[in-house]
Design an enzyme around this catalytic site. Structure first.
Site, PDB file in Angstrom:
ATOM      1  CG  ASP A   1      -2.249   0.822   0.945  1.00 45.84           C
ATOM      2  OD1 ASP A   1      -2.440   1.672   0.476  1.00 45.84           O
ATOM      3  OD2 ASP A   1      -3.213  -0.238   0.949  1.00 45.84           O
TER       4      ASP A   1
ATOM      5  CG  HIS B   1      -5.273   3.711   0.303  1.00 48.90           C
ATOM      6  ND1 HIS B   1      -4.680   2.465   0.123  1.00 48.90           N
ATOM      7  CD2 HIS B   1      -6.551   3.522  -0.127  1.00 48.90           C
ATOM      8  CE1 HIS B   1      -5.836   1.395  -0.351  1.00 48.90           C
ATOM      9  NE2 HIS B   1      -6.694   2.412  -0.684  1.00 48.90           N
TER      10      HIS B   1
ATOM     11  CB  SER C   1      -9.212   0.244  -0.743  1.00 46.53           C
ATOM     12  OG  SER C   1      -8.300   0.315  -1.893  1.00 46.53           O
TER      13      SER C   1
END
Length: 756
Positions: free
Chosen positions: A143, A216, A550
């Protein structure tokens, strides 16, 4: 006309003449077993191969840059190198070279989208009991890195790092050795492919280290295995305990995404490294479109990871509700769609004509609108559905402050980020915003952390609201924010944005595999960026609420870590089977799962096997196991050439034994039968083998739902096991009755009184 054409031709010839010397990154897969004895190691042989094809032109001679940017040697064998197109073509023809892939760009699978929220089902607290030995399961998260100071990565009370762990804590700006601990056991970064494609990373603007600037990666890692944090919330919303799915598992962060995207050469290197480091699970919330199995470097690398016993979970993508919009469809990957939870964040639009419209918002700020007062409403578009007016979308530079100042502005969704529209309204002097859905989003509501008072509403109400504004001289409104609501019904609902099947690469393999919570998920956040991710947002929060596949992918990675802790001997296929065969297909009103895009019942092309059910998955009774060779046999049914198959065969010297009559015979935990349109085939047979992981002596009976288009016969109709891990096979015969225009869906259930 001809003049324009010739100049275009001239331009393209100039470009292509130059293209021979333009270098880009290629991933070169090598046949490990073909190394001549004259080389002492593989790396020496790989680099001599690359050197042998380099262009001898003057330009190339002058250019002394190092061509090889990565070497791969665990889940994948070969190198990534900077080559011209001509050099790449030459290299592909060389002996010992299996395949050459151009480097491709992947995207993070987040949309800040949709309606309900919930961290985990409240009834499942027993799952988080620390009695499980899940301290020794390590999940690799590919990520944007990790924000190590987050409370979610606190390692208090954790046992020492397991001895089999070979990972490292790489350092760089803002990231030192002490930032790893017993929770975040490793952190690495991969940027050679990114820099080769986009130029050097600006180290002043971006952390060239495993530190997460985007948020994220911190959010996904904390969702997998964050330690419990009491009193977690976003500006007072969703107050409660934030915890990962496997709070006792460890996290290893592999930073593969940078401000300009994520590149396959970096992703491949991270998968290779993670497998060598000793991860048990890989969580990859990224996607890059669908290409055939052997051309998809993530598919090839995850095949290598699966061979080494690593479970790989990927997001399905956020291109729904369009059919056939999935990515990451390989059968050895667990592909995860997104669904809602039973929590949402209501907000109301209260109109001057007395009407009230229900919407959603996560706004919390100094400027509030009085509920005793009404504010003038304005919409800069028209109500015809033709070409949208840029002003109706509230795009940068389109709003005139003379028209906007002191008013609540209606903005249509589309083109620019939702929170950015609010910033545009605020800059033009507007006091509030109503964000209206268009046909693309229908009635699926989106809660956002807006920068001014703002409420999102559905398409139908949006049309009525615009009509009110366009037909009444003095349209007014005010906005009310109502905090957090629990017990929302129905839930779960499949998110409209969640990518859909069928899987056009192989219709016999049902995708997505499962759905999991992916809408309005609260988890840890980076301290480098505001909750809206806009540069103008100077708020800093420890937790943020995001939506996207996600977010659903790490839920499945975390549950897989729990299963692996309870059943360390289970293969990646066994873990996936347990998740799929215990998934549920009814919501909390006991009705079939629905699709948020149209409020109709969803199908397995939307929800796969159903919504994950962690407690049941711990004890599935039976599993459908698949060995690496079985997956290879599946590829043997896919009309690949020997060299294309070779991409998957190299590290274990696999060959086709032709043990599967057709792709539907892969021992997959879902059955899809495809009757060819020419009516020549009237009978199709598939085989499955169940492994007993329940009580040693157990007897299962079959129940099959009826179909209009075919009759279904299962033999034998009982499975009598006498010991644990015993395997018994059955065959399913489909005989056509009357051809249907639409696919039909049903269930095949084995029951022993305890398990289904």
């Amino acid at each position: 006309m001809s003049l324009i054409l010739t100049s275009y031709l001239l331009l393209s010839t100039l470009l292509s003449a130059n293209a021979e010397f333009v270098k880009r990154t290629y991933i070169i897969q090598m046949d490990k077993s073909a190394k001549p004895d004259s080389f002492s190691n593989h790396l020496e042989w790989y680099s001599s191969k690359v050197k042998s094809i380099l262009s001898k032109s003057v330009e190339a001679e002058m250019d002394k840059e190092e061509r090889i940017i990565y070497t791969y040697q665990t889940a994948f064998h070969g190198v990534a190198a900077r080559l011209s197109r001509e050099e790449a073509e030459k290299l592909e023809a060389e002996k010992g070279v299996v395949a050459v892939f151009p480097d491709t760009k992947y995207q993070l699978h987040t949309t800040r989208s949709a309606a309900f929220l919930g961290l985990e089902p409240r009834k499942s607290t027993n799952l988080w009991s620390e009695k499980l030995a899940n301290h020794d399961v390590i999940v690799g998260v590919l990520d944007t890195g990790v924000w190590p100071e987050s409370e979610s990565f606190n390692d208090t009370g954790m046992r020492p790092v397991p001895s089999h762990w070979k990972g490292a804590c790489e350092t760089g700006r803002g990231f030192r050795k002490h930032h790893c601990n017993k929770k975040v056991v490793g952190a690495r970064m991969f940027y050679h492919g990114y820099e080769a494609a986009t130029g050097k990373i600006d180290e002043k603007a971006e952390y060239k280290s495993p530190r997460d600037q985007d948020g994220h990666g911190t959010h996904t890692a904390a969702t997998v295995a964050g330690s419990p944090v009491h009193g977690a919330n976003l500006l007072g919303y969703a107050y409660g305990t934030a915890r990962g799915m496997a709070p006792g598992a460890r996290i290893a962060a592999y930073k593969v995404c940078w401000s300009g995207g994520c590149f396959s050469s970096d992703i491949l290197s991270a998968v290779d490294r993670a497998v060598a480091d000793g991860v048990d699970i890989l969580s990859i919330s990224l996607g890059g479109g669908v290409s055939s199995y052997y051309r998809d470097s993530l598919s090839v690398a995850s095949f290598g990871a699966m061979e080494k016993g690593v479970f790989v979970s990927c997001s399905a993508g956020n291109a729904g509700p369009d059919p056939v919009s999935l990515t990451n469809v390989s059968p050895w990957i667990t592909t995860v769609g997104a669904s809602t939870m039973d929590r949402d964040f209501p907000a109301d639009v209260r109109l001057g004509n007395g009407r009230k419209i229900a919407g959603t918002s996560l706004y919390k700020g100094r400027s509030v609108l009085s509920l005793k007062k009404q504010y003038p409403l304005v919409y800069m578009g028209s109500n015809n559905t033709g070409v949208p007016d840029p002003r109706s979308l509230c795009l940068e530079g389109t709003l005139d402050s003379k028209m906007i100042s002191g008013k609540i502005v209606i903005c249509d969704r589309g083109i620019s980020p939702r929170v950015q529209k609010g910033q545009v309204v605020k800059n033009a002097g507007g006091v509030g915003m109503i964000l209206t859905n268009t046909a693309t989003n229908g009635e699926e509501l989106v809660a956002d952390c807006h920068l001014l008072p703002a409420v999102a509403i559905g398409e139908k109400e949006g049309k009525e609201l615009k009509n009110y504004v366009l037909t009444s001289k003095k349209a007014t409104a005010t906005l009310a924010f109502l905090a957090t609501r629990l017990g929302v019904r129905p839930s779960p609902v499949v998110a409209a944005f969640s990518s859909r099947g069928p899987n056009f690469l192989t219709l016999e393999i049902l995708k997505p595999d499962v759905v999991a919570p992916g809408v309005n998920i609260l988890a840890a956040w980076s301290g480098a960026i505001g909750p809206s991710s806009l540069p103008t947002d100077h708020r800093r929060v420890e937790f943020n609420i995001l939506s996207g596949t996600s977010m659903s992918c790490p839920h499945v990675s975390g549950i897989a870590a729990l299963l692996k802790a309870r059943h360390p001997e289970w293969s990646p296929a066994a873990l996936k089977s347990a998740l799929m065969t215990t998934a549920y297909v009814h919501d909390n009103t006991i009705k079939p799962l629905r699709d948020a895009s149209n409020a109709e019942a969803s199908t397995p092309y939307d929800h796969g096997a159903g919504h994950i059910n962690p407690i049941k998955a711990l004890d599935p009774g039976l599993i459908y196991d698949i060995e690496p060779q079985d997956y290879f046999e599946f590829l043997c049914t896919q009309k690949l050439t020997p060299s294309e198959l070779g991409v998957f065969a190299k590290y274990s010297n696999r060959t086709c034994k032709h043990s599967l009559a057709n792709p539907g015979d892969l021992n997959y935990p879902a059955i899809s039968v495809v009757f060819p349109q020419k009516n020549s085939t009237s009978v199709l047979i598939v085989h499955r083998t169940a492994t007993n992981v329940g009580l040693p002596v157990s007897k299962y009976h079959i129940v099959v739902s009826p179909f209009k288009g075919a009759s279904v016969n299962v033999e034998p109709d009982t499975l009598s096991f006498t010991r644990k891990y015993q395997k018994l096979s059955y065959k399913v015969t489909f005989t056509t009755k009357s051809p249907q225009t639409e696919p039909e869906f049903g269930g095949l259930v084995w029951k022993d009184g305890v398990h289904r």
